[in-house]
Design a protein around this motif. Structure first.
Motif, PDB file in Angstrom:
ATOM      1  N   UNK A   1       0.996  -1.423   0.598  1.00 11.18           N
ATOM      2  CA  UNK A   1      -0.052  -0.168   0.136  1.00 11.18           C
ATOM      3  C   UNK A   1       0.752   1.113  -0.331  1.00 11.18           C
ATOM      4  N   UNK A   2       1.915   1.261   0.505  1.00 14.07           N
ATOM      5  CA  UNK A   2       2.995   2.064   0.691  1.00 14.07           C
ATOM      6  C   UNK A   2       3.669   2.635  -0.883  1.00 14.07           C
TER       7      UNK A   2
ATOM      8  N   UNK B   1       0.903   8.900  -5.669  1.00 11.91           N
ATOM      9  CA  UNK B   1       0.752  10.562  -5.538  1.00 11.91           C
ATOM     10  C   UNK B   1       0.335  11.155  -4.314  1.00 11.91           C
ATOM     11  N   UNK B   2      -0.611  10.023  -3.494  1.00 12.70           N
ATOM     12  CA  UNK B   2      -1.756   9.955  -2.122  1.00 12.70           C
ATOM     13  C   UNK B   2      -0.612   9.203  -1.067  1.00 12.70           C
ATOM     14  N   UNK B   3      -0.941   9.730   0.096  1.00 18.74           N
ATOM     15  CA  UNK B   3      -0.827   8.636   1.003  1.00 18.74           C
ATOM     16  C   UNK B   3      -1.399   7.524   1.869  1.00 18.74           C
ATOM     17  N   UNK B   4      -0.061   7.143   2.172  1.00 21.95           N
ATOM     18  CA  UNK B   4      -0.599   5.470   2.354  1.00 21.95           C
ATOM     19  C   UNK B   4      -2.482   5.395   2.943  1.00 21.95           C
ATOM     20  N   UNK B   5      -2.356   5.871   4.124  1.00 19.98           N
ATOM     21  CA  UNK B   5      -4.159   6.595   4.701  1.00 19.98           C
ATOM     22  C   UNK B   5      -4.533   6.073   3.316  1.00 19.98           C
ATOM     23  N   UNK B   6      -4.579   6.971   2.571  1.00 11.50           N
ATOM     24  CA  UNK B   6      -4.994   7.370   1.507  1.00 11.50           C
ATOM     25  C   UNK B   6      -6.306   5.861   0.522  1.00 11.50           C
ATOM     26  N   UNK B   7      -4.826   5.163   0.427  1.00 12.58           N
ATOM     27  CA  UNK B   7      -4.566   3.897  -0.017  1.00 12.58           C
ATOM     28  C   UNK B   7      -5.898   3.458   0.765  1.00 12.58           C
ATOM     29  N   UNK B   8      -5.682   2.589   1.867  1.00 17.39           N
ATOM     30  CA  UNK B   8      -6.418   2.746   3.087  1.00 17.39           C
ATOM     31  C   UNK B   8      -7.153   2.012   2.903  1.00 17.39           C
TER      32      UNK B   8
END
Length: 87
Positions: A41-42, A49-56
């Motif tokens: 995910x990271x 170009x997004x944060x890990x939290x966004x993908x999660x």
């Protein structure tokens, strides 16, 4: 325990796989694309170009993407030759 090789080959039912892919929500598509590329995910977040939290959050259906983020994801999939059957 490993079973002995019998010479038989299992063939996946592609039709059922396509049906599953066609009914995927956005989060499932994100997870599918990420797994196809073998990324964490990271790593996937960095590529998009997004944060890990966004993908999660996308993968866990906690947040729906903005239309801009969704289009960026779709363009990324197209450029990476990851396609999803038409719904």
């Amino acid at each position: 325990m490993k079973l002995p090789y019998t010479g038989q080959v299992l063939v996946k039912n592609i039709t059922s796989d396509i049906g599953v892919l066609a009914n995927m929500g956005f989060g499932e598509k994100v997870r599918y694309a990420r797994k196809q590329l073998g990324l964490t995910q990271t790593q996937f977040a960095k590529v998009l170009g997004v944060s890990f939290a966004t993908v999660n959050r996308w993968e866990n259906n906690q947040v729906n993407p903005s239309s801009l983020a969704q289009r960026a994801f779709e363009e990324f999939c197209e450029s990476s030759f990851i396609s999803f059957p038409a719904e």
